[in-house]
Structure formats: structure tokens, C-alpha cells
Design an enzyme around this catalytic site. Structure first.
Site, PDB file in Angstrom:
ATOM      1  N   GLY A 181      30.956 -19.471  80.241  1.00 32.88           N
ATOM      2  CA  GLY A 181      31.569 -18.151  80.092  1.00 32.88           C
ATOM      3  C   GLY A 181      30.988 -17.400  78.911  1.00 32.88           C
ATOM      4  O   GLY A 181      30.830 -16.174  78.950  1.00 32.88           O
ATOM      5  N   ALA A 182      30.629 -18.133  77.855  1.00 28.69           N
ATOM      6  CA  ALA A 182      30.098 -17.469  76.667  1.00 28.69           C
ATOM      7  C   ALA A 182      28.776 -16.761  76.993  1.00 28.69           C
ATOM      8  O   ALA A 182      28.489 -15.691  76.469  1.00 28.69           O
ATOM      9  CB  ALA A 182      29.902 -18.479  75.541  1.00 28.69           C
ATOM     10  N   GLY A 232      51.708  -0.632  51.754  1.00 24.99           N
ATOM     11  CA  GLY A 232      52.609  -0.040  52.742  1.00 24.99           C
ATOM     12  C   GLY A 232      51.883   0.873  53.703  1.00 24.99           C
ATOM     13  O   GLY A 232      50.807   0.568  54.211  1.00 24.99           O
ATOM     14  N   GLY A 233      52.503   2.029  53.934  1.00 19.60           N
ATOM     15  CA  GLY A 233      51.951   2.996  54.880  1.00 19.60           C
ATOM     16  C   GLY A 233      50.507   3.335  54.591  1.00 19.60           C
ATOM     17  O   GLY A 233      49.733   3.620  55.512  1.00 19.60           O
TER      18      GLY A 233
HETATM   19  C1  LIG Z   1      50.443   1.170  42.223  1.00 23.68           C
HETATM   20  C2  LIG Z   1      50.849   0.319  41.021  1.00 23.68           C
HETATM   21  C3  LIG Z   1      50.582  -1.153  41.369  1.00 23.68           C
HETATM   22  C4  LIG Z   1      49.933   0.745  39.844  1.00 23.68           C
HETATM   23  O1  LIG Z   1      50.340   0.102  38.675  1.00 23.68           O
HETATM   24  P1  LIG Z   1      49.709   0.537  37.290  1.00 23.68           P
HETATM   25  O2  LIG Z   1      50.293  -0.342  36.244  1.00 23.68           O
HETATM   26  O3  LIG Z   1      48.226   0.566  37.406  1.00 23.68           O
HETATM   27  O4  LIG Z   1      50.137   2.051  37.055  1.00 23.68           O
HETATM   28  P2  LIG Z   1      51.592   2.632  36.740  1.00 23.68           P
HETATM   29  O5  LIG Z   1      52.670   1.806  37.352  1.00 23.68           O
HETATM   30  O6  LIG Z   1      51.653   2.886  35.274  1.00 23.68           O
HETATM   31  O7  LIG Z   1      51.557   4.012  37.530  1.00 23.68           O
HETATM   32  C5  LIG Z   1      50.811   5.131  37.082  1.00 23.68           C
HETATM   33  C6  LIG Z   1      51.641   6.377  37.238  1.00 23.68           C
HETATM   34  O8  LIG Z   1      51.900   6.583  38.631  1.00 23.68           O
HETATM   35  C7  LIG Z   1      53.292   6.706  38.861  1.00 23.68           C
HETATM   36  N1  LIG Z   1      53.572   6.160  40.170  1.00 23.68           N
HETATM   37  C8  LIG Z   1      53.289   4.930  40.608  1.00 23.68           C
HETATM   38  N2  LIG Z   1      53.674   4.760  41.877  1.00 23.68           N
HETATM   39  C9  LIG Z   1      54.202   5.945  42.253  1.00 23.68           C
HETATM   40  C10 LIG Z   1      54.745   6.426  43.469  1.00 23.68           C
HETATM   41  N3  LIG Z   1      54.776   5.664  44.575  1.00 23.68           N
HETATM   42  N4  LIG Z   1      55.226   7.683  43.510  1.00 23.68           N
HETATM   43  C11 LIG Z   1      55.128   8.472  42.423  1.00 23.68           C
HETATM   44  N5  LIG Z   1      54.600   8.090  41.268  1.00 23.68           N
HETATM   45  C12 LIG Z   1      54.148   6.832  41.173  1.00 23.68           C
HETATM   46  C13 LIG Z   1      53.910   5.906  37.758  1.00 23.68           C
HETATM   47  O9  LIG Z   1      55.226   6.321  37.546  1.00 23.68           O
HETATM   48  C14 LIG Z   1      53.000   6.272  36.612  1.00 23.68           C
HETATM   49  O10 LIG Z   1      53.345   7.570  36.157  1.00 23.68           O
HETATM   50  P3  LIG Z   1      53.259   8.025  34.636  1.00 23.68           P
HETATM   51  O11 LIG Z   1      51.789   8.011  34.313  1.00 23.68           O
HETATM   52  O12 LIG Z   1      53.845   9.392  34.649  1.00 23.68           O
HETATM   53  O13 LIG Z   1      54.032   7.016  33.859  1.00 23.68           O
HETATM   54  C15 LIG Z   1      52.324   0.539  40.628  1.00 23.68           C
HETATM   55  O14 LIG Z   1      52.454   1.854  40.076  1.00 23.68           O
HETATM   56  C16 LIG Z   1      53.241   0.428  41.772  1.00 23.68           C
HETATM   57  O15 LIG Z   1      53.571  -0.673  42.255  1.00 23.68           O
HETATM   58  N6  LIG Z   1      53.753   1.557  42.252  1.00 23.68           N
HETATM   59  C17 LIG Z   1      54.730   1.600  43.321  1.00 23.68           C
HETATM   60  C18 LIG Z   1      54.070   1.428  44.646  1.00 23.68           C
HETATM   61  C19 LIG Z   1      55.046   1.643  45.761  1.00 23.68           C
HETATM   62  O16 LIG Z   1      56.077   0.973  45.866  1.00 23.68           O
HETATM   63  N7  LIG Z   1      54.809   2.673  46.549  1.00 23.68           N
HETATM   64  C20 LIG Z   1      55.764   3.113  47.555  1.00 23.68           C
HETATM   65  C21 LIG Z   1      55.130   3.079  48.756  1.00 23.68           C
HETATM   66  S1  LIG Z   1      56.220   3.341  50.084  1.00 23.68           S
HETATM   67  C22 LIG Z   1      55.150   3.649  51.304  1.00 23.68           C
HETATM   68  O17 LIG Z   1      54.029   3.939  51.085  1.00 23.68           O
HETATM   69  C23 LIG Z   1      55.676   3.558  52.656  1.00 23.68           C
HETATM   70  C24 LIG Z   1      55.698   2.162  53.207  1.00 23.68           C
HETATM   71  O18 LIG Z   1      55.617   1.207  52.486  1.00 23.68           O
HETATM   72  O19 LIG Z   1      55.761   1.977  54.408  1.00 23.68           O
END
Ligand SMILES: CC(C)(COP(=O)(O)OP(=O)(O)OC[C@H]1O[C@@H](n2cnc3c(N)ncnc32)[C@H](O)[C@@H]1OP(=O)(O)O)[C@@H](O)C(=O)NCCC(=O)NCCSC(=O)CC(=O)O
Length: 527
Positions: A417-418, A182-183
Site C-alpha cells: 500500500g505504501a 489560547g486563541g
Molecule cells: C504573556 C506573559 C507570559 C508575558 O509575561 P512578561 O513577564 O514577559 O510580561 P508582563 O506580564 O510584564 O506583561 C507586559 C505588559 O503586558 C500586560 N499584559 C499582559 N497580558 C495582557 C493581556 N492579556 N491583556 C492586556 N494586557 C496584558 C501586562 O499587564 C504588562 O503591562 P504593563 O507593562 O503595563 O505592566 C504574561 O503577561 C501573561 O501570562 N499574560 C496573560 C496571558 C493571558 O492569560 N492571556 C489571555 C488570553 S485569553 C485568550 O486569548 C482567549 C483564549 O484563551 O481562548
């Protein structure tokens, strides 16, 4: 629980206070838990601090805002306030020169970006710009911190704005060491160089689940946005490696070739490779027959110091090579057609790749050496409909705008041109050279004869014999370097064996070149 979660005690003297500081620091450095560190290592990833240690010279790191914590509430955040807030920021040195760094700590909220985390990054970016030193980001985060909602998103805005302000002022390098969605993917895209590690890093705007929901396509995370995809297909990443250690070592190598900022030149290095070293082997490496392929990388290897260079975007748009190397110790950017891939033709991707590289070299005072062996732009409906005109114009614009020393050398063919686009004298190259084997022309002799002698060929008793005669005539009249040399369109025809010496002497003369562009807010380059 951290020391400061309890009200600070009443240390009776300064030594007590210092002991308390050391305890707090130790907690901040250790991070959340041994378990979290093990989980990070189990994924084949290093921790943020281990990465910083690999990047910087030993004991050079000075951390900023180590004790920063978020003040967010809700969703249980009140009880979870780790030091650093999930990003480690500071500066250190690489080969003795200052470099600023920020590194997401995946062990804390998955490295996700909250408000405090973002303002730490903003501060370190501002410091890097003020100090005029490169900024390296070590990315391993889950995007916006979901619990902090839109405040987290606004944090990205502040990063993007600073990335853009810093563009062309200090080198910015993004190293992708984990997921980046994402962002979070836009900041790297705004920087000068993106590094990735295979298997463990991914970049995408929407992940596989969203892709499946919207388009029905099924794909893995790596298939969608892994290092190989971005190194070979999308061109989003410039460098891809198998492991973090190699990746970070290459970041150090790249930094050694870049200046600290746009007001400095790249660092010179002592070179034991003689500036006047002859390269007779070049005559064997490049076949005189314009239709025979060869590996341009070997030519570059032969002319740079010690055969050493760093190729940028090595696996994307391989019909053109962009590389940083040294000649007599001075850093140069080399742009060269690669006859081994698509005959070295210019197409959409090659134009985009080279345009960005020319722009980067110009921003950071890196002289440009262009090695031409180009049959032209790639014909085709796909190319035309894909906008080859505006993409090719990007390269033209980048060269025309570049004020750094520019030297071009035509090895073999340079058509149409190249030829003009690839830093011809007419668009501002400071010096242009040609090998005696070269053919500069509007187009290949066969094509030219078919157009201008069409009637004679059609009316001839033996059209094929007539065509062959006309091709030969066209070649001997126009397609040799002396035609261009007589008209001053190349500055000299040189013995290929003397290429290195000629280029080095030319670079030395141009070292003091100064050129200004007309005053304007900014140009409006083709996109
Ligand atoms: C990044 C990942 C692929 C990593 O997977 P993993 O299996 O390695 O790890 P995991 O899921 O156990 O995550 C590790 C710890 O981080 C936390 N965690 C994960 N993503 C988080 C987030 N975006 N905000 C806050 N906490 C988050 C989990 O709850 C977990 O906490 P704990 O250890 O406490 O259990 C997945 O976590 C994921 O898909 N996260 C969501 C990503 C996402 O949707 N982001 C939003 C972006 S919106 C954005 O940026 C704006 C846009 O898109 O335009």
C-alpha cells in the site's frame, strides 16, 4: 501623552502642519518608552520594528494605520491610548516582491489583541488577499486584551475567518517570537508555515498554571510549548531556530521559493548547475541491499541545484523528508522516504506531514518529485488504534487530488500500500521512473514466500532450504523493475547517474500541464 492628546494647535501654515505630522509620526515610531524597549531587548527579543526591518528589503516598508488608537474605556484604558494600538501593519518587499506584514508590539499592552488592534490586522489581511501577495505575521503577544473583554475575542474570530479564506490563495507564514497562548495559537495553526525561536517563543492552548490546576502535571513554559517541543514532538511548527535574526532570514529564503499567490508559479532562478550533470556518486550513496540504511538527504542534495534545499518539518516524523529546492532553476517540492529513520516506513506522523506538504505544493503550483524507498506502513497496535488508516488516507487523498506536475522515482524498494500511496502511476503520477536496483512488490520476498508457499515449506524435508529457494524464486520472478516496466507501471528504468537530467527534462515537459478536478464545493478529506 501624545501630541493629539492635547487639542491640535492652530498651525498658521502648511509647514506648521507638516512639522506637527512629523512629530506625531516620530512618537508613533518610537513606541511607548526607552524602558520598554530595553525590557524587550533584555528578554533576548527584538522590537516589532526591528523585526520588520530584518524581514523586508531596506526602506521598502509602508505602514498602514500607524496613527490608529483604541476607543475602549474602563480599567484605565482612557488614559492609555498609544499610537498603533500595539500592532504594526503594512507592506514592503522581499527580494523585490510585495509582502504584507503585521507585527505585535509587545511593549504596548504586552502585544495583547484589542478591538482596534484586531481590525488593523483584518484590514492588512484583506489587503494581502486583494493584492495577491504573501502575508507574514510576527507574533509576540499576550493573547486577548483582558480589559477589552469579549470584543477582543471577537477580533480573533475575524482573523481565523480570513486565515481560512486566504488558505491556498496566498502564502501565509506565522513567525512566533514570544508567548502565544489560547486563541492566539489558532491563527498560526491555520497558516501554511510556522516558525519559532528557541527559548523566547512558546505556543499553548492553556499555560503551565492551568495544566497544573487541571491535571496536576508540572511543566515549564518551554517544556509545554517551546520551539523544540513543537518542532520535534507535536509537529505544530515547521522551522525552529536559535535566534530571531536567523529565523527571519530563513523566512526570506522560504518566500523566495513561493509564488505570490495561487495564480502564479514560484519564481524561477538562473542556475549555473548543469541540467545534465551526471551523478555517479548516487550508486555509492544508495546500497543495493534493501536492508542497509543510507541518508536520503544526501540523494536530494545530489540531484537539486547546487545541493541547496529547504527542509520543512526537519525534525518531526524524520522517516519522511519534505523539502523545497530547485531543479534547473524551477522550484520543486520533494517528498522522500528516509531509510535512515525507522527504515523509511510510513507511519501516522509521516503520513500527516507529507499530506500537508503535498497539499501546500499543489495549492501553490509547485511540482512534486517523490523519491520512494519504502518498506510499507508501520505495523502495530498503537498505529492501528491511533488511526493509521485515516492518517495514511490523508496522504493518499492529497496525492490523488494534486493537479500539479507529479513525478515519482523508485530508488530501491516500494512495497504494498505504501508504494501505491507514494504517488504511484495508478493514483495519477504523470511520470514514474525506477532505478535498476529496485524492488516493487506487494510485500517483501520473505513474507510473500511464507504466505504463498507455506504448505511446500512445511512439508519439505529441509524447510529452511525450501524457504530460501522459494524466496529466491519469488525475487527473480517478480521483484525487479522490469516486471513493472513490462507492464507499463513505470515509464522507464533509468541509470541512477542520469537521475537529475531525467527529472529536469520531465519537469520541463510538464511545465504546461493543466488539469481540472470535477466541479464541487470541496472534497471531504479524511481528518
Ligand atoms: C504573556 C506573559 C507570559 C508575558 O509575561 P512578561 O513577564 O514577559 O510580561 P508582563 O506580564 O510584564 O506583561 C507586559 C505588559 O503586558 C500586560 N499584559 C499582559 N497580558 C495582557 C493581556 N492579556 N491583556 C492586556 N494586557 C496584558 C501586562 O499587564 C504588562 O503591562 P504593563 O507593562 O503595563 O505592566 C504574561 O503577561 C501573561 O501570562 N499574560 C496573560 C496571558 C493571558 O492569560 N492571556 C489571555 C488570553 S485569553 C485568550 O486569548 C482567549 C483564549 O484563551 O481562548
Amino acid at each position: 501623552m501624545t501630541v493629539l492628546d492635547e487639542a491640535p494647535g492652530e498651525p498658521t501654515d502648511a509647514r506648521g502642519r507638516v512639522a506637527e505630522l512629523h512629530e506625531i509620526r516620530a512618537q508613533a515610531v518610537a513606541g511607548p518608552s526607552e524602558k520598554a524597549t530595553k525590557a524587550q531587548h533584555a528578554k533576548g527579543k527584538l522590537t516589532a520594528r526591528e523585526r520588520i526591518e530584518l524581514l523586508l528589503d531596506p526602506d521598502s516598508f509602508r505602514e498602514v494605520e500607524q496613527l490608529r488608537r483604541h476607543r475602549a474605556t474602563g480599567f484605565g484604558l482612557e488614559g492609555k491610548k498609544p499610537y498603533t494600538d500595539g500592532v504594526i501593519t503594512g507592506w514592503g518587499t522581499v527580494e523585490g516582491r510585495t509582502v504584507f506584514v503585521y507585527a505585535h508590539d509587545f511593549r504596548i499592552f504586552g502585544g495583547a489583541l484589542g478591538e482596534a488592534h484586531a481590525t488593523k490586522i483584518h484590514k492588512i489581511m484583506d489587503m494581502a488577499i486583494a493584492a495577491g501577495a504573501p502575508l507574514v505575521s510576527l507574533n509576540d503577544g499576550a493573547g486577548a486584551r483582558i480589559q477589552e473583554g469579549v470584543s477582543a475575542l471577537a477580533g480573533y474570530g475575524g482573523i481565523f475567518q480570513r486565515n481560512t479564506r486566504a488558505s491556498g490563495v496566498i502564502p501565509q507564514i506565522s513567525v512566533m517570537l514570544g508567548p502565544c497562548a489560547g486563541g492566539a495559537a489558532y491563527s498560526p495553526a491555520l497558516t501554511d508555515f510556522v516558525f519559532m525561536v528557541r527559548e523566547t517563543s512558546q505556543m499553548f492552548i492553556t499555560g503551565p498554571d492551568v495544566v497544573k490546576a487541571v491535571t496536576g502535571e508540572e511543566i515549564t513554559q518551554n517544556g509545554l510549548g517551546g520551539a523544540d517541543v513543537h518542532a520535534e514532538t507535536s509537529g505544530v511548527c515547521h522551522f525552529a531556530y536559535d535566534d530571531e535574526e536567523t529565523c527571519i532570514a530563513e523566512v526570506r529564503y522560504l518566500l523566495s521559493l513561493l509564488p505570490q499567490n495561487n495564480r502564479e508559479n514560484p519564481p524561477r532562478a538562473e542556475s549555473a548547475d548543469p541540467a545534465d550533470r551526471r551523478s555517479d556518486v548516487l550508486l555509492d550513496l544508495v546500497p543495493a541491499d534493501g536492508n542497509r540504511p543510507y541518508d536520503m538527504a544526501k540523494v536530494i542534495e545530489e540531484i537539486v541545484d547546487d545541493g541547496d534545499y529547504l527542509e520543512v518539518h526537519e525534525r518531526w516524523a524524520r522517516n519522511i523528508i519534505c523539502a523545497l529546492g530547485r531543479m534547473d532553476g524551477q522550484v520543486v517540492g520533494i517528498i522522500a522516504n528516509q531509510p535512515q529513520v525507522l527504515a523509511g516506513v510510513l507511519d501516522i506522523e509521516a503520513s500527516e506531514k507529507a499530506a500537508r506538504f503535498v497539499q501546500m505544493c499543489d495549492a501553490f503550483n509547485i511540482p512534486i518529485v517523490t523519491l520512494l524507498d519504502v518498506p510499507g506502513f508501520l505495523p502495530g497496535v498503537d498505529q492501528e488504534h491511533g488511526g493509521i488508516i485515516r492518517h495514511g488516507a490523508k496522504l493518499l487523498y492529497a496525492y490523488c487530488n494534486a493537479t500539479v506536475p507529479r513525478i515519482s522515482l523508485i530508488l530501491r524498494k516500494a512495497y504494498g500500500g505504501a508504494y501505491i500511496v507514494m504517488d504511484s502511476q495508478s493514483i495519477g503520477a504523470d511520470l514514474t521512473y525506477a532505478w535498476p536496483t529496485n524492488e516493487i512488490a506487494v510485500m517483501g520476498a520473505e513474507g510473500a514466500a511464507n504466505v504463498i508457499f507455506r504448505r511446500q515449506i512445511a512439508e519439505a524435508e529441509d524447510p529452511e532450504a525450501m524457504r530460501a529457494r522459494m524466496v529466491k524464486e519469488y525475487k527473480s520472478e517478480l521483484m525487479h523493475p522490469y516486471y513493472a516496466a513490462e507492464r507499463g507501471l513505470v515509464d522507464d528504468v533509468i541509470d541512477p547517474a542520469e537521475t537529475r537530467e531525467v527529472l529536469i527534462k520531465s519537469l520541463a515537459m510538464l511545465q504546461t500541464k493543466h488539469a481540472d478536478l470535477p466541479s464541487r464545493k470541496h472534497g471531504n478529506p479524511p481528518q
